[in-house]
Design a protein around this motif. Structure first.
Motif, PDB file in Angstrom:
ATOM      1  N   MET A  92       0.853  -1.176   0.000  1.00 22.21           N
ATOM      2  CA  MET A  92       0.000   0.000   0.000  1.00 22.21           C
ATOM      3  C   MET A  92       0.889   1.226   0.000  1.00 22.21           C
ATOM      4  O   MET A  92       1.983   1.199   0.572  1.00 22.21           O
ATOM      5  CB  MET A  92      -0.923  -0.022   1.207  1.00 22.21           C
ATOM      6  N   GLY A  93       0.434   2.274  -0.663  1.00 22.13           N
ATOM      7  CA  GLY A  93       1.251   3.473  -0.737  1.00 22.13           C
ATOM      8  C   GLY A  93       0.414   4.734  -0.780  1.00 22.13           C
ATOM      9  O   GLY A  93      -0.759   4.704  -1.153  1.00 22.13           O
ATOM     10  N   THR A  94       1.047   5.832  -0.372  1.00 13.21           N
ATOM     11  CA  THR A  94       0.412   7.143  -0.441  1.00 13.21           C
ATOM     12  C   THR A  94       1.434   8.148  -0.952  1.00 13.21           C
ATOM     13  O   THR A  94       2.644   7.952  -0.793  1.00 13.21           O
ATOM     14  CB  THR A  94      -0.106   7.611   0.944  1.00 13.21           C
ATOM     15  N   ALA A  95       0.951   9.210  -1.555  1.00 13.66           N
ATOM     16  CA  ALA A  95       1.806  10.304  -2.038  1.00 13.66           C
ATOM     17  C   ALA A  95       0.896  11.433  -2.509  1.00 13.66           C
ATOM     18  O   ALA A  95      -0.332  11.277  -2.561  1.00 13.66           O
ATOM     19  CB  ALA A  95       2.696   9.841  -3.185  1.00 13.66           C
ATOM     20  N   ARG A  96       1.501  12.532  -2.878  1.00 14.45           N
ATOM     21  CA  ARG A  96       0.713  13.626  -3.447  1.00 14.45           C
ATOM     22  C   ARG A  96       0.510  13.432  -4.948  1.00 14.45           C
ATOM     23  O   ARG A  96      -0.417  13.968  -5.531  1.00 14.45           O
ATOM     24  CB  ARG A  96       1.402  14.953  -3.168  1.00 14.45           C
ATOM     25  N   ARG A  97       1.422  12.639  -5.573  1.00 18.30           N
ATOM     26  CA  ARG A  97       1.359  12.417  -7.022  1.00 18.30           C
ATOM     27  C   ARG A  97       1.814  10.992  -7.328  1.00 18.30           C
ATOM     28  O   ARG A  97       2.716  10.472  -6.679  1.00 18.30           O
ATOM     29  CB  ARG A  97       2.268  13.418  -7.724  1.00 18.30           C
ATOM     30  N   ALA A  98       1.197  10.382  -8.341  1.00 16.76           N
ATOM     31  CA  ALA A  98       1.622   9.062  -8.799  1.00 16.76           C
ATOM     32  C   ALA A  98       1.645   9.061 -10.317  1.00 16.76           C
ATOM     33  O   ALA A  98       0.733   9.592 -10.960  1.00 16.76           O
ATOM     34  CB  ALA A  98       0.683   7.973  -8.291  1.00 16.76           C
ATOM     35  N   GLU A  99       2.694   8.461 -10.881  1.00 18.50           N
ATOM     36  CA  GLU A  99       2.809   8.326 -12.329  1.00 18.50           C
ATOM     37  C   GLU A  99       2.930   6.839 -12.637  1.00 18.50           C
ATOM     38  O   GLU A  99       3.795   6.163 -12.080  1.00 18.50           O
ATOM     39  CB  GLU A  99       4.030   9.090 -12.848  1.00 18.50           C
ATOM     40  N   TYR A 100       2.063   6.350 -13.532  1.00 22.78           N
ATOM     41  CA  TYR A 100       2.058   4.939 -13.893  1.00 22.78           C
ATOM     42  C   TYR A 100       2.445   4.789 -15.352  1.00 22.78           C
ATOM     43  O   TYR A 100       1.929   5.499 -16.208  1.00 22.78           O
ATOM     44  CB  TYR A 100       0.666   4.342 -13.657  1.00 22.78           C
ATOM     45  N   ASP A 101       3.372   3.871 -15.641  1.00 19.79           N
ATOM     46  CA  ASP A 101       3.794   3.570 -17.005  1.00 19.79           C
ATOM     47  C   ASP A 101       3.444   2.112 -17.267  1.00 19.79           C
ATOM     48  O   ASP A 101       4.002   1.213 -16.632  1.00 19.79           O
ATOM     49  CB  ASP A 101       5.299   3.803 -17.157  1.00 19.79           C
ATOM     50  N   ASP A 102       2.518   1.873 -18.194  1.00 22.11           N
ATOM     51  CA  ASP A 102       2.026   0.517 -18.441  1.00 22.11           C
ATOM     52  C   ASP A 102       3.084  -0.385 -19.073  1.00 22.11           C
ATOM     53  O   ASP A 102       3.241  -1.525 -18.669  1.00 22.11           O
ATOM     54  CB  ASP A 102       0.775   0.551 -19.319  1.00 22.11           C
ATOM     55  N   ALA A 103       3.829   0.112 -20.045  1.00 24.49           N
ATOM     56  CA  ALA A 103       4.828  -0.720 -20.734  1.00 24.49           C
ATOM     57  C   ALA A 103       5.886  -1.228 -19.758  1.00 24.49           C
ATOM     58  O   ALA A 103       6.318  -2.369 -19.845  1.00 24.49           O
ATOM     59  CB  ALA A 103       5.480   0.062 -21.866  1.00 24.49           C
ATOM     60  N   GLU A 104       6.292  -0.383 -18.831  1.00 25.21           N
ATOM     61  CA  GLU A 104       7.318  -0.763 -17.863  1.00 25.21           C
ATOM     62  C   GLU A 104       6.734  -1.343 -16.582  1.00 25.21           C
ATOM     63  O   GLU A 104       7.485  -1.731 -15.693  1.00 25.21           O
ATOM     64  CB  GLU A 104       8.208   0.434 -17.549  1.00 25.21           C
ATOM     65  N   GLN A 105       5.399  -1.355 -16.478  1.00 24.19           N
ATOM     66  CA  GLN A 105       4.737  -1.817 -15.251  1.00 24.19           C
ATOM     67  C   GLN A 105       5.390  -1.153 -14.034  1.00 24.19           C
ATOM     68  O   GLN A 105       5.857  -1.809 -13.104  1.00 24.19           O
ATOM     69  CB  GLN A 105       4.798  -3.344 -15.143  1.00 24.19           C
ATOM     70  N   ARG A 106       5.391   0.186 -14.075  1.00 22.47           N
ATOM     71  CA  ARG A 106       6.082   0.969 -13.058  1.00 22.47           C
ATOM     72  C   ARG A 106       5.151   2.039 -12.501  1.00 22.47           C
ATOM     73  O   ARG A 106       4.450   2.715 -13.249  1.00 22.47           O
ATOM     74  CB  ARG A 106       7.307   1.629 -13.695  1.00 22.47           C
ATOM     75  N   VAL A 107       5.156   2.181 -11.178  1.00 20.31           N
ATOM     76  CA  VAL A 107       4.439   3.260 -10.501  1.00 20.31           C
ATOM     77  C   VAL A 107       5.476   4.088  -9.757  1.00 20.31           C
ATOM     78  O   VAL A 107       6.308   3.537  -9.030  1.00 20.31           O
ATOM     79  CB  VAL A 107       3.401   2.729  -9.479  1.00 20.31           C
ATOM     80  N   VAL A 108       5.421   5.408  -9.938  1.00 16.64           N
ATOM     81  CA  VAL A 108       6.319   6.299  -9.210  1.00 16.64           C
ATOM     82  C   VAL A 108       5.460   7.162  -8.299  1.00 16.64           C
ATOM     83  O   VAL A 108       4.591   7.901  -8.773  1.00 16.64           O
ATOM     84  CB  VAL A 108       7.144   7.194 -10.170  1.00 16.64           C
ATOM     85  N   LEU A 109       5.679   7.032  -6.997  1.00 17.36           N
ATOM     86  CA  LEU A 109       4.996   7.864  -6.006  1.00 17.36           C
ATOM     87  C   LEU A 109       5.910   9.045  -5.712  1.00 17.36           C
ATOM     88  O   LEU A 109       7.096   8.860  -5.409  1.00 17.36           O
ATOM     89  CB  LEU A 109       4.722   7.066  -4.735  1.00 17.36           C
ATOM     90  N   ILE A 110       5.367  10.262  -5.819  1.00 14.32           N
ATOM     91  CA  ILE A 110       6.186  11.473  -5.721  1.00 14.32           C
ATOM     92  C   ILE A 110       5.613  12.416  -4.681  1.00 14.32           C
ATOM     93  O   ILE A 110       4.402  12.640  -4.639  1.00 14.32           O
ATOM     94  CB  ILE A 110       6.237  12.190  -7.098  1.00 14.32           C
ATOM     95  N   ASP A 111       6.498  12.996  -3.877  1.00 10.83           N
ATOM     96  CA  ASP A 111       6.166  14.010  -2.882  1.00 10.83           C
ATOM     97  C   ASP A 111       5.503  13.383  -1.658  1.00 10.83           C
ATOM     98  O   ASP A 111       4.339  12.996  -1.703  1.00 10.83           O
ATOM     99  CB  ASP A 111       5.278  15.108  -3.487  1.00 10.83           C
ATOM    100  N   ASN A 112       6.282  13.282  -0.608  1.00 16.32           N
ATOM    101  CA  ASN A 112       5.816  12.690   0.648  1.00 16.32           C
ATOM    102  C   ASN A 112       5.335  11.247   0.423  1.00 16.32           C
ATOM    103  O   ASN A 112       4.254  10.859   0.853  1.00 16.32           O
ATOM    104  CB  ASN A 112       4.715  13.552   1.268  1.00 16.32           C
ATOM    105  N   ALA A 113       6.151  10.469  -0.265  1.00 20.05           N
ATOM    106  CA  ALA A 113       5.784   9.093  -0.622  1.00 20.05           C
ATOM    107  C   ALA A 113       5.994   8.148   0.559  1.00 20.05           C
ATOM    108  O   ALA A 113       6.974   8.270   1.300  1.00 20.05           O
ATOM    109  CB  ALA A 113       6.614   8.637  -1.811  1.00 20.05           C
ATOM    110  N   ARG A 114       5.078   7.202   0.692  1.00 14.50           N
ATOM    111  CA  ARG A 114       5.137   6.212   1.766  1.00 14.50           C
ATOM    112  C   ARG A 114       4.583   4.904   1.227  1.00 14.50           C
ATOM    113  O   ARG A 114       3.520   4.898   0.601  1.00 14.50           O
ATOM    114  CB  ARG A 114       4.304   6.685   2.947  1.00 14.50           C
ATOM    115  N   VAL A 115       5.294   3.806   1.469  1.00 14.06           N
ATOM    116  CA  VAL A 115       4.828   2.477   1.071  1.00 14.06           C
ATOM    117  C   VAL A 115       4.971   1.555   2.266  1.00 14.06           C
ATOM    118  O   VAL A 115       5.977   1.598   2.980  1.00 14.06           O
ATOM    119  CB  VAL A 115       5.636   1.919  -0.121  1.00 14.06           C
ATOM    120  N   TRP A 116       3.966   0.716   2.487  1.00 12.83           N
ATOM    121  CA  TRP A 116       4.057  -0.264   3.552  1.00 12.83           C
ATOM    122  C   TRP A 116       3.446  -1.579   3.115  1.00 12.83           C
ATOM    123  O   TRP A 116       2.594  -1.628   2.242  1.00 12.83           O
ATOM    124  CB  TRP A 116       3.430   0.227   4.853  1.00 12.83           C
ATOM    125  N   GLN A 117       3.968  -2.623   3.718  1.00 12.01           N
ATOM    126  CA  GLN A 117       3.442  -3.962   3.515  1.00 12.01           C
ATOM    127  C   GLN A 117       3.526  -4.631   4.874  1.00 12.01           C
ATOM    128  O   GLN A 117       4.618  -4.749   5.443  1.00 12.01           O
ATOM    129  CB  GLN A 117       4.257  -4.728   2.475  1.00 12.01           C
TER     130      GLN A 117
END
Length: 173
Positions: A92-117
């Motif tokens: 799970m993650g939170t941020a002010r902005r997220a950018e998703y790229d389908d070809a690379e299967q990549r999510v970038v969480l930007i600005d105060n990013a937090r991820v937990w599992q």
């Protein structure tokens, strides 16, 4: 009618890898408002945006979805405002902005990013999650460094937390 059914014949069809199968699942987006700009290949969703694909979910105040030239496939998306994500592997993650790229299967969480599992929490200015690789890269910013907190796994406490804590989706149990 026989109580036992015959075994199905082995299939000659190629098996689909889980990542490819999930990538080809439909994307469902719910929002208060949608604006379609076909010439630009852009769809803008605003207000309580919830996007779902397979077992992944993303919430945001605004989401821009960019399509391929034919307007048939999502190429990338940019989400802003109160971004929350949950990946199929229960990160799970939170941020002010997220950018998703389908070809690379990549999510970038930007600005105060937090991820937990489970109990593990990682924070930074930018967290890049490579979904198909089960890999993440965390970067600090000019004002903050990367921070990670790891707790020892304790089955007793883990079970208690799941029963009395936040709801845990069935696929994350």
């Amino acid at each position: 009618m026989s109580p036992r059914s015959p075994s199905p014949a082995p299939s000659d069809a190629p098996s689909i890898k889980p990542q490819e199968d999930a990538k080809n699942q439909p994307v469902t987006v719910d929002a208060d408002r949608m604006e379609s700009l076909k010439r630009e290949g852009l769809i803008i969703f605003t207000g309580n945006v919830v996007a779902r694909q397979h077992h992944s979910t993303q919430h945001a105040d605004r989401m821009e979805v960019y399509l391929d030239e034919k307007g048939e496939k999502v190429v990338r998306s940019v989400s802003t405002g109160n971004v929350r994500i949950m990946t199929k592997d229960c990160r799970m993650g939170t941020a002010r902005r997220a950018e998703y790229d389908d070809a690379e299967q990549r999510v970038v969480l930007i600005d105060n990013a937090r991820v937990w599992q489970e109990d593990t929490v990682v924070t930074g200015e930018r967290i890049t999650m490579y979904l198909a690789e089960d890999r993440s890269v965390v970067q600090g910013g000019s004002q903050s460094r990367v921070k990670a907190v790891f707790y020892p796994k304790d089955e007793k406490n883990d079970a208690r937390k799941r029963e009395g804590g936040k709801p845990v989706p069935p696929e994350c149990r």
